[in-house]
Design an enzyme around this catalytic site. Structure first.
Site, PDB file in Angstrom:
ATOM      1  CG  ASN A  67      -0.394  -0.238   2.527  1.00 22.29           C
ATOM      2  OD1 ASN A  67       0.626  -0.909   2.673  1.00 22.29           O
ATOM      3  ND2 ASN A  67      -1.026   0.317   3.543  1.00 22.29           N
ATOM      4  CD  GLU A  92      -1.590   4.684   4.544  1.00 20.22           C
ATOM      5  OE1 GLU A  92      -1.134   5.540   5.337  1.00 20.22           O
ATOM      6  OE2 GLU A  92      -2.288   3.717   4.910  1.00 20.22           O
ATOM      7  CB  CYS A  95      -5.171  -1.461  -1.884  1.00 23.90           C
ATOM      8  SG  CYS A  95      -6.521  -0.730  -0.952  1.00 23.90           S
ATOM      9  CD  GLU A 121      -5.147  -6.094  -1.216  1.00 27.58           C
ATOM     10  OE1 GLU A 121      -4.599  -4.973  -1.145  1.00 27.58           O
ATOM     11  OE2 GLU A 121      -5.968  -6.511  -0.383  1.00 27.58           O
ATOM     12  CB  CYS A 181     -10.647  -2.753   0.422  1.00 25.83           C
ATOM     13  SG  CYS A 181     -10.058  -2.178  -1.197  1.00 25.83           S
ATOM     14  CB  CYS A 218      -8.448  -4.964  -3.555  1.00 31.65           C
ATOM     15  SG  CYS A 218      -7.331  -3.583  -3.245  1.00 31.65           S
TER      16      CYS A 218
HETATM   17  N1  THU Z   1      -5.244  -1.515   2.341  1.00 35.00           N
HETATM   18  C1  THU Z   1      -4.679  -2.343   1.417  1.00 35.00           C
HETATM   19  O1  THU Z   1      -3.528  -2.133   0.996  1.00 35.00           O
HETATM   20  N2  THU Z   1      -5.410  -3.360   0.948  1.00 35.00           N
HETATM   21  C2  THU Z   1      -6.685  -3.640   1.325  1.00 35.00           C
HETATM   22  O2  THU Z   1      -7.333  -4.476   0.722  1.00 35.00           O
HETATM   23  C3  THU Z   1      -7.242  -2.953   2.484  1.00 35.00           C
HETATM   24  C4  THU Z   1      -6.577  -1.693   2.863  1.00 35.00           C
HETATM   25  C5  THU Z   1      -4.487  -0.375   2.826  1.00 35.00           C
HETATM   26  C6  THU Z   1      -5.028   0.947   2.388  1.00 35.00           C
HETATM   27  C7  THU Z   1      -4.481   1.855   3.448  1.00 35.00           C
HETATM   28  O3  THU Z   1      -3.146   2.228   3.077  1.00 35.00           O
HETATM   29  C8  THU Z   1      -4.402   0.987   4.682  1.00 35.00           C
HETATM   30  O4  THU Z   1      -4.484  -0.345   4.231  1.00 35.00           O
HETATM   31  C9  THU Z   1      -5.502   1.254   5.696  1.00 35.00           C
HETATM   32  O5  THU Z   1      -6.740   1.215   5.084  1.00 35.00           O
END
Ligand code: THU
Length: 137
Positions: free
Chosen positions: A48, A50, A59, A61, A90, A93
């Site tokens: 991920n 940000e 994300c 994935e 999520c 994804c």
């Molecule tokens: N996140 C992912 O990388 N994948 C997911 O499927 C769920 C959430 C990340 C997004 C964000 O950087 C952090 O987790 C918190 O939501």
């Protein structure tokens, strides 16, 4: 759902754990690593990423899937997702996974390498909207 050997599962989870160290998550502090196995046998990882403008982040994935697609890969056997506590992918994804096949195996694991759930994309996105729905004659 295809079957992965225990060795393939372990390798994929290990690749996601290894990638996770590069997660850029200064806001949530929730580090996510993903590793995508193509039918050609390659592994594409992702983390991920940000952003200070929160919705601009991405994300793990989807980073892994987009890396693979941008290298010409569209056929995926499995994806492993690793977090501290075995969090699930999520919705966005799941939808991106569905684009490339409902039978892709999804392995959800924690940072100790323990597999929390093993399913396929249809198992975490029942009734998915897929490219076939757009195939109007
Ligand atoms: N996140 C992912 O990388 N994948 C997911 O499927 C769920 C959430 C990340 C997004 C964000 O950087 C952090 O987790 C918190 O939501």
């Amino acid at each position: 759902m295809d079957v992965l050997t225990d060795h393939e599962k372990t390798s994929l989870v290990d690749a996601a754990i290894e990638a996770r160290q590069w997660a850029y998550a200064p806001y949530s502090h929730y580090l996510v690593g993903a590793a995508l196995l193509t039918t050609s046998g390659r592994i594409y990882d992702g983390v991920n990423v940000e952003n200070a403008a929160y919705p601009s982040g991405m994300c793990a994935e989807r980073v892994a899937i987009f890396k693979a697609v941008s290298q010409g890969e569209r056929n995926f056997s499995a994806i492993a997702v690793v977090t501290s506590n075995g969090g699930y992918p999520c919705g966005a994804c799941r939808q991106v996974m569905a684009e490339f096949g409902l039978e892709t195996i999804v392995i959800i694991a924690n940072d100790k390498g323990e597999i929390i759930r093993e399913t396929d994309v249809s198992g975490i996105l029942p009734g998915a909207f897929t490219p076939e729905h757009l195939n109007n004659p």
